[in-house]
Every structure is written in C-alpha cells, then in structure tokens.
Design an enzyme around this catalytic site. Structure first.
Site, PDB file in Angstrom:
ATOM      1  N   PRO A  82       6.608   2.756  -2.362  1.00 52.78           N
ATOM      2  CA  PRO A  82       7.005   2.048  -3.587  1.00 52.78           C
ATOM      3  C   PRO A  82       6.898   0.531  -3.434  1.00 52.78           C
ATOM      4  O   PRO A  82       6.996  -0.207  -4.404  1.00 52.78           O
ATOM      5  CB  PRO A  82       8.462   2.487  -3.814  1.00 52.78           C
ATOM      6  N   GLU A  91      13.853   8.359   4.175  1.00 50.27           N
ATOM      7  CA  GLU A  91      14.091   7.048   3.547  1.00 50.27           C
ATOM      8  C   GLU A  91      12.951   6.068   3.798  1.00 50.27           C
ATOM      9  O   GLU A  91      13.091   4.867   3.625  1.00 50.27           O
ATOM     10  CB  GLU A  91      15.429   6.466   4.025  1.00 50.27           C
ATOM     11  N   ARG A 146     -12.274  12.140 -10.003  1.00 45.85           N
ATOM     12  CA  ARG A 146     -12.915  12.189 -11.331  1.00 45.85           C
ATOM     13  C   ARG A 146     -14.101  11.237 -11.419  1.00 45.85           C
ATOM     14  O   ARG A 146     -14.979  11.414 -12.252  1.00 45.85           O
ATOM     15  CB  ARG A 146     -11.904  11.811 -12.427  1.00 45.85           C
ATOM     16  N   ASP A 189     -13.025   7.725 -20.950  1.00 47.47           N
ATOM     17  CA  ASP A 189     -11.581   7.883 -20.755  1.00 47.47           C
ATOM     18  C   ASP A 189     -10.832   6.577 -20.972  1.00 47.47           C
ATOM     19  O   ASP A 189     -11.404   5.485 -20.829  1.00 47.47           O
ATOM     20  CB  ASP A 189     -11.281   8.336 -19.314  1.00 47.47           C
TER      21      ASP A 189
HETATM   22  C1  LIG Z   1      12.509   8.102  -0.735  1.00 47.45           C
HETATM   23  S1  LIG Z   1      10.990   7.228  -0.508  1.00 47.45           S
HETATM   24  C2  LIG Z   1      11.489   5.867   0.484  1.00 47.45           C
HETATM   25  C3  LIG Z   1      11.826   4.672  -0.309  1.00 47.45           C
HETATM   26  C4  LIG Z   1      12.214   3.470   0.531  1.00 47.45           C
HETATM   27  N1  LIG Z   1      13.526   3.614   1.073  1.00 47.45           N
HETATM   28  C5  LIG Z   1      12.163   2.187  -0.310  1.00 47.45           C
HETATM   29  O1  LIG Z   1      13.168   1.843  -0.923  1.00 47.45           O
HETATM   30  O2  LIG Z   1      11.087   1.541  -0.376  1.00 47.45           O
HETATM   31  C6  LIG Z   1      10.121   8.265   0.588  1.00 47.45           C
HETATM   32  C7  LIG Z   1       8.609   8.171   0.525  1.00 47.45           C
HETATM   33  O3  LIG Z   1       8.156   8.516  -0.770  1.00 47.45           O
HETATM   34  C8  LIG Z   1       6.944   7.846  -1.054  1.00 47.45           C
HETATM   35  N2  LIG Z   1       7.103   7.129  -2.325  1.00 47.45           N
HETATM   36  C9  LIG Z   1       8.245   6.918  -3.009  1.00 47.45           C
HETATM   37  N3  LIG Z   1       8.051   6.260  -4.146  1.00 47.45           N
HETATM   38  C10 LIG Z   1       6.718   6.019  -4.213  1.00 47.45           C
HETATM   39  C11 LIG Z   1       5.886   5.346  -5.162  1.00 47.45           C
HETATM   40  N4  LIG Z   1       6.374   4.782  -6.247  1.00 47.45           N
HETATM   41  N5  LIG Z   1       4.557   5.305  -4.907  1.00 47.45           N
HETATM   42  C12 LIG Z   1       4.042   5.857  -3.783  1.00 47.45           C
HETATM   43  N6  LIG Z   1       4.787   6.500  -2.846  1.00 47.45           N
HETATM   44  C13 LIG Z   1       6.100   6.585  -3.056  1.00 47.45           C
HETATM   45  C14 LIG Z   1       6.656   6.909   0.110  1.00 47.45           C
HETATM   46  O4  LIG Z   1       5.695   7.497   0.946  1.00 47.45           O
HETATM   47  C15 LIG Z   1       8.012   6.810   0.777  1.00 47.45           C
HETATM   48  O5  LIG Z   1       7.918   6.535   2.166  1.00 47.45           O
END
Ligand SMILES: C[S@@+](CC[C@H](N)C(=O)[O-])C[C@H]1O[C@@H](n2cnc3c(N)ncnc32)[C@H](O)[C@@H]1O
Length: 248
Positions: free
Chosen positions: A84, A111, A149, A164
């Site tokens: 994220p 996490e 795609r 698209d």
């Molecule tokens: C619960 S999340 C960890 C979030 C982290 N503690 C933070 O606040 O940045 C667990 C995993 O989900 C994936 N993930 C979560 N949100 C994402 C997003 N918006 N885009 C891509 N991957 C995501 C990532 O690989 C991340 O390591």
C-alpha cells in the site's frame, strides 16, 4: 510473457486462470509461475514470519524465505513488491509492464515485510489503491489480469483493448447489445444506422462527455485536440474556453 508470483498462498490464483486470461495461459501466450515462499524457509517449522523489532502489532514476513525463493527464479525480470506504500498502479504503468518479458510479483502478508526484502530484491513497489488489503495476492492478480489484456493475441482481437476505458486517457462510451428496446428503453438510433463514420463520431463524443462529467481530472491531464474541443463544446458550450486552454 512470464509472471512469477512469490506467495505463501499459491492455491488462490484461480480468478486469473479462468476466462480470457485462462485461455491465454492454455495457449502459452502467458505463463504464471507460482512459488511458495514457505518451501524456501530454512527453519524447522517453515515459518515465514516473526515479531517486529521495537514492538508493534502483528507479525512481519522474514527476509530469508522471500529472498531465497526469489533467488530460485532463473529470470525474475522486473521485481515488483505489492504494497500500500507503492506508486498507485494505473493504465500507464500497465502499458509499461506489458512491454516486459518477465515480471516477478512479491505478495506480502501479515503486517507487511522486513524492509530489507525491498532493499535486496525490489525494482519498484506498486499499490492497487489507497486502501489496505490483507495480502498482496489480490493485488498481484489485478496486475496480471490488466497487463495480460495488453499482450498481443490475448484478447483475440488486437483492437479489443484499444477501445477500453483508460486506454486513450478517456472512459469508454456506453455500449448496448440486443434487444433494441427493453421495457421502453431504446438503443440510440445512430448505433443501428450502419453508418460507421457517424457511429465513430457518436462514440468519441459520448466518451469525451462521460469523461468530462465523471473524471475531468483525466481530460485535464490528457489534453484535447481540435476535433475533441469541437465535440465537447457542442454539449458544454459554456466550457469552450476551458477546453481551448487544454489544447495539445
Ligand atoms: C495488511 S497489509 C500490510 C500493511 C502495512 N502494515 C502498511 O500499513 O503499509 C499486508 C500485505 O498486503 C498487501 N497489500 C495491502 N494493501 C495493498 C495495496 N493497496 N496494494 C497492494 N498490495 C497491498 C501488501 O503485500 C502487504 O504487505
């Protein structure tokens, strides 16, 4: 095109193995290579997580299993960590990735990950939006679907993706199929006219109008050519000056 996926849940990728992408996999146009990070853990119980130094909630993915799994890939190509915190994935990035032959997607869980994983193997971090998922797998599937795609032959019809939404920086015009009238709602008559020049003009105009109404930010970023300014001004005459300022 080969996608390598590093994950602790290699069995949950069915959504990108069905439909149009499923057919591309069957025909060998794309390949998805799932690597179970747990298989590379060098501890007795194949653990892939541990407590964060300094305290804090939850667990983090440890470095060793992820890096060892990554090293097992013969040609990882571009290595992308799903996070994220990454740059938000969009059509422009999608087009860029579609020109690559090998992509490795690293899915976090718990996490998140020990920062050294990013330092050691990542070329970039990508997010699929400003929200937090429980793991990177759905994000990886989103990227695989959208990029595949664009791989020549995947949609069967080379023109398919070029109409698209987002392909040309605009949203797609409304589409209709049979019947011509449903509960009193009619298909726009121009689409039944057989006049392809008129149909193209109508669709372009609808696409511009819809984008201007719903996503003016996209038009501002993209700009407009002479013909597009004319089409939009027919519907929004008061905004003509604004459209002219966006001329590219
Ligand atoms: C619960 S999340 C960890 C979030 C982290 N503690 C933070 O606040 O940045 C667990 C995993 O989900 C994936 N993930 C979560 N949100 C994402 C997003 N918006 N885009 C891509 N991957 C995501 C990532 O690989 C991340 O390591």
């Amino acid at each position: 095109m080969i996608f390598n996926i590093l994950t602790i849940f290699p069995d949950i990728f069915a959504p990108v193995e069905t439909g149009v992408i499923g057919r591309a996999l069957d025909s060998g146009l794309i390949e998805i290579n799932k690597i179970n990070i747990r298989d590379y853990a060098d501890n007795k119980h194949n653990n892939t997580d541990d407590y964060p130094y300094g305290g804090g909630d939850g667990m983090l993915m440890t470095v060793q299993p992820v890096v060892s799994a990554w090293k097992s890939i013969e040609n990882p190509g571009r290595t992308i960590i799903l996070s994220p915190k990454g740059k938000v994935f969009d059509q422009e990035k999608c087009n860029e990735l579609a020109s690559l032959k090998n992509i490795t997607l690293v899915c976090g869980r718990y996490e998140g990950m020990d920062e050294r994983i990013t330092e050691m193997i990542a070329d970039e971090e990508l997010s699929i939006g400003d929200f937090v998922l429980s793991g990177g797998e759905i994000a990886a599937m989103t990227i695989i679907d959208a990029v595949s795609r664009l791989v020549p032959g995947v949609l069967g019809n080379e023109k398919g993706s070029s109409r698209d939404s987002h392909f040309d920086g605009l949203l797609e015009h409304p589409q209709y199929t049979r019947p011509e009238i449903y509960e009193g709602l009619e298909v726009p008559s121009v689409l039944l006219s057989g006049n392809h020049a008129l149909i193209d003009r109508y669709r372009k105009k609808e696409s511009l109008v819809l984008t201007w109404k719903l996503r003016p930010d996209m038009i501002k970023r993209r700009g407009l050519d002479e013909q597009e300014i004319k089409l939009l001004s027919e519907v929004f005459p008061v905004d003509r000056k604004l459209f002219e300022e966006m001329k590219r």
